[in-house]
Design an enzyme around this catalytic site. Sequence first.
Site, PDB file in Angstrom:
ATOM      1  N   HIS A 179       0.859  -1.186   0.000  1.00  0.00           N
ATOM      2  CA  HIS A 179       0.000   0.000   0.000  1.00  0.00           C
ATOM      3  C   HIS A 179       0.892   1.231   0.000  1.00  0.00           C
ATOM      4  O   HIS A 179       1.600   1.481   0.986  1.00  0.00           O
ATOM      5  CB  HIS A 179      -0.913   0.001   1.226  1.00  0.00           C
TER       6      HIS A 179
ATOM      7  N   ASN B 155      -6.635   0.910  -2.698  1.00  0.00           N
ATOM      8  CA  ASN B 155      -7.465   1.561  -1.677  1.00  0.00           C
ATOM      9  C   ASN B 155      -6.879   2.886  -1.217  1.00  0.00           C
ATOM     10  O   ASN B 155      -6.694   3.148  -0.032  1.00  0.00           O
ATOM     11  CB  ASN B 155      -7.728   0.625  -0.491  1.00  0.00           C
TER      12      ASN B 155
ATOM     13  N   HIS C 212       1.029   3.380   8.636  1.00  0.00           N
ATOM     14  CA  HIS C 212       0.150   4.288   9.375  1.00  0.00           C
ATOM     15  C   HIS C 212       1.031   5.163  10.237  1.00  0.00           C
ATOM     16  O   HIS C 212       2.080   4.726  10.699  1.00  0.00           O
ATOM     17  CB  HIS C 212      -0.826   3.525  10.277  1.00  0.00           C
TER      18      HIS C 212
ATOM     19  N   HIS D 256      -2.923 -12.564   1.299  1.00  0.00           N
ATOM     20  CA  HIS D 256      -2.607 -12.705   2.722  1.00  0.00           C
ATOM     21  C   HIS D 256      -3.380 -13.793   3.466  1.00  0.00           C
ATOM     22  O   HIS D 256      -4.190 -13.510   4.350  1.00  0.00           O
ATOM     23  CB  HIS D 256      -2.746 -11.370   3.462  1.00  0.00           C
TER      24      HIS D 256
ATOM     25  N   ASP E 250      -8.989  -4.788  -2.484  1.00  0.00           N
ATOM     26  CA  ASP E 250      -8.253  -4.989  -1.225  1.00  0.00           C
ATOM     27  C   ASP E 250      -8.257  -3.760  -0.347  1.00  0.00           C
ATOM     28  O   ASP E 250      -8.177  -2.641  -0.832  1.00  0.00           O
ATOM     29  CB  ASP E 250      -6.802  -5.406  -1.474  1.00  0.00           C
TER      30      ASP E 250
ATOM     31  N   PHE F  39      -5.770  -0.984  11.126  1.00  0.00           N
ATOM     32  CA  PHE F  39      -5.116  -2.275  10.891  1.00  0.00           C
ATOM     33  C   PHE F  39      -3.912  -2.087   9.976  1.00  0.00           C
ATOM     34  O   PHE F  39      -3.950  -1.286   9.048  1.00  0.00           O
ATOM     35  CB  PHE F  39      -6.071  -3.230  10.161  1.00  0.00           C
TER      36      PHE F  39
ATOM     37  N   HIS G 123      -9.398 -10.123  -1.002  1.00  0.00           N
ATOM     38  CA  HIS G 123      -9.108 -10.040   0.436  1.00  0.00           C
ATOM     39  C   HIS G 123     -10.246 -10.806   1.104  1.00  0.00           C
ATOM     40  O   HIS G 123     -11.375 -10.347   1.130  1.00  0.00           O
ATOM     41  CB  HIS G 123      -9.095  -8.559   0.843  1.00  0.00           C
TER      42      HIS G 123
ATOM     43  N   ASP H 108       2.264  -7.039   2.291  1.00  0.00           N
ATOM     44  CA  ASP H 108       1.075  -6.285   2.698  1.00  0.00           C
ATOM     45  C   ASP H 108       1.497  -5.038   3.484  1.00  0.00           C
ATOM     46  O   ASP H 108       0.944  -4.700   4.537  1.00  0.00           O
ATOM     47  CB  ASP H 108       0.103  -7.139   3.532  1.00  0.00           C
TER      48      ASP H 108
ATOM     49  N   ASN I 197      -5.135  -6.980   9.591  1.00  0.00           N
ATOM     50  CA  ASN I 197      -6.266  -7.750   9.114  1.00  0.00           C
ATOM     51  C   ASN I 197      -5.866  -8.463   7.834  1.00  0.00           C
ATOM     52  O   ASN I 197      -5.466  -7.790   6.890  1.00  0.00           O
ATOM     53  CB  ASN I 197      -7.444  -6.809   8.842  1.00  0.00           C
TER      54      ASN I 197
END
Lengths: 451, 192, 333
Positions: A83, A115, A330, A253, A173, A344, A200, A326, A299
């Site tokens: 991400h 996302n 954050h 995942h 995802d 998550f 996902h 993955d 997650n």
Amino acid sequence: MKSAAPWARAQRPSESVPRRRPLLIRGGHVVDPRNKRDEIADILIEGQHVQKIAKIIKPTREMEVLNAVNLVVTPGLIDIHVHLREPGQEEKETIATGTAAAASGGFSAVACMPNTVPPLDNVSQIQFVMMKAKSEGYVRVYPVGAISKGQEGAELTEIGAMVRAGCVAISDDGKPVSSSKLFRRALEYARTFGLPVIDHCEDPDLARDGVMNEGRLAAVLGLKGIPRQAEYIMVARDIALCELTGGNLHLAHLSTKESIALVREAKKRGLPITAETCPHYFTLTEDAVADYNTNAKMNPPLRTEDDRAAVLAGLADGTLDVIASDHAPHTRAQKSREFDFAPFGIIGLETTLGLVLTELVAKKVLALPVAVAALTDAPARAFNLPGGHLSPGAPADLTLIDLKSRHTVKEFASKSRNSPFIGRTLQGRAVATIVGGDIVMQQGRLKKPNL
Amino acid sequence: MSRTVSAPALDKLLLDAAGIIAKIQALSEAIVKEFGKRPATLALVGIQTRGVILARRVADQLRKITGQQIPVGVLDITLYRDDVHAIADQPEVKETDLPFDIEDRPLVLIDDVLFTGRTVRSAMNALIDYGRPQCIRLAVLVDRGHRELPIGADYIGLTVKTTPEDVIDVNFKETDEEDSVRVRKWEAKKKE
Amino acid sequence: MGGKEEGMRLRYKDLLGLAHLTSEEIELILHTAAPFKKLFTRSIKKVPTLRGKTVAMLFYEPSTRTRTSFELAATRLSADVLSLAVASSSVQKGESLMDTALNLEAMKVDFIVLRHSVSGAPELLARGVRAHVVNAGDGNHEHPTQGLLDLFTIREKKKKMQGLTVTIIGDILHSRVARSNIWGLTKLGARVRLCGPATLVPADMRTAFGNGVEVTYNMKEALDGADVAYVLRLQLERQQENLFPSLREYHEFYGLDAKKLSWAKKDCLVMHPGPMNRGVEIDSVVADGPQSVILEQVTNGIAVRMAVLYLLAGSSSTLYVPAPEKAVERKAL
């Protein structure tokens, strides 16, 4: 195999492209699973491609020589689940910092999830990512487009147009695709383009409000659990729809033993499925959140020791083809919240290789070529990407690895720090990352490529 | 908590068992002198821990003299100390039991050693939170000087000149191995 | 009172839960609460022990009972009380928990009593501030002072803990009171039986707390020979989540009425953390009956909270929790 998205030769206004000397990588232990190569050899790179591999290549004065003695040389590692957070969440990560993290971690290419804010659900967004990657990225970036508009799970996106713009797979995802009907259509329509569809796997009703694995520890900690069934119910559904449609299914995942068992059985039946897991599922268990550590909240959640063992077994017998990070950055402020409110996800680009080498290769769960395949050949095949191998003519993407180097996880090129592995000692790391013949990372120092 | 007495060469015996009996006798006679042979509402309050033992012995002696059983209360002053959180070991809060109404009653507060006066200050604050006594008299076995507050005892068994580094050990058979009062220097090794 | 070693103290600067305490530490708190309870019979119920200390009440969930109990405990120790009621709506949108706490710390607050709707919030707080953090209830996780006052009440009435059978009835799944009690009771040697509908009593509870816990869905079995019947409050909203079909059905099978109470020992104590839903989880005739010690729990709560504040103030530790360990092993501390 689909042809690779074109990488136009870009020229930055302030620099001219120097005439590149051929690059000779000498004396490394070359591990190239697709070509079944596992021996000391020299590799000659000309321009942006692999020219030749041989036991000994005599260096000429024209060549630039990179000494790889006592290092392992592999095709450039590819992380197909990352991400990058741009557009929209640049406080967590940007394409520049995320690809810098990739290069630091030994990855020469990443596939980035849609996302973002707004999501990558149309041509302009795909083009945005491609352009940003070209001008600011340190490694190759392959965008994954959304399955549904806004990732809302209702209407298909313009998948064909996104493919033409450079997208290599589709996924919602972050979220599952709840509607079986929509997922069926996605699998069918994507077949038109030979495009893999990533799911996902999570039943949203069962998982709602859950923050960790449902089980004994959740009962003690007083946290709402996500039952394992939430994952494997959807895995079973997706396998059934794959059977119905013949579409290319990629399961992201995977964390539970039941999911892995279902995939094993489906593959025996010859279904076109690829399956992915992440280093945290073969390294940690739910005990990592026993002290409410939000840096272990993700997650699907960390599961039990039985599941961890099943992940190791799945990697060993090939049920799980791909290892991906993955990588989910954050900010510290976001993670320093009450457990229920913390988002998550953990970062992973800079710890994946070290964990693979320490937990799988050094512990003899996987032989080195098998582990390398999970990071190179398998992801390339899953998404029809160029690279993942070192045949003559392949893109000159390589990773040089020092198996002996011990280091403590401490510093990151990523903007974020949300990792449960900080302070852990790992054995083995990438000492150089090469993209298209350019050395983008050497001993931790970064340099953008001329792609 | 009992203390093994330190080696004789390092300390000085101020009172032996007989000496203590004599001093208790003296304190009791002084109390009777003030409150008369039939003290109607007098009560004793011993300060935890050794003050309690002393108070009970004084009550026994008073019963021998007057034929009357003077009630004995037990007072723990931990919650009233001015240094309760500054000391190294958090002291245990022991029992406080005053089996009588303090209101308008004359009390004799009893402790083993009077030193800086802070313990007695805490004890008075505690007692007054229970009610308003008619008066409070202070009886101590040993007064060793070095007051830090303006507090004085009304009945004293033994006055001793000490330096601040001296340690006075009052030992009672109930909690220690013998009845005695000893003084030693702080450096002397003390077995706990 | 049993003799205690001089200098026995609490290991950690905070009280986050009973899971982290040794049985010795629990005994110390109970032992210390007794003299505090005695103070209530005097007209001056205050002692000057925590004079000059400030206790901040940070309540993210509404609570009259627990908050007033803590406020009284602090006031009776002569501490200054600061009460902050944070509206639940501002929890997610407003100032973060850590920011609020750091602000309090900057104001030199000595204690923070925290009640929060998310499990683990006090732990997050304790890590980040020097003040003593007392958990007044976090999500479904623990409510340690409630557990302690319940233990105190049982011990006062039954004179012992070892070998008693304590039956906890109701919504165990969502109950922090139950969890704290289970830790406390098992550490002090009591046997615990959990009873309620299967939707509210997860099977995991059988093994999650060590060996002293049984789970049954049958009230007769649960109360047979019980020394204590501890009734949990049923949150009426849970009916919306389909955890049970109706209050009537719940009352029929799991409400403590005189008939079900008769299955227990003659001198079985009836306890409830309050507030009660009369006629749902407990009938008035039982709640107000001779076996009920519900009101004593309330009185004891103040004494226990005074003991906790007093002991934490004397704890010089900077440690907030032990290193993470498997939940089951915590019992063996």
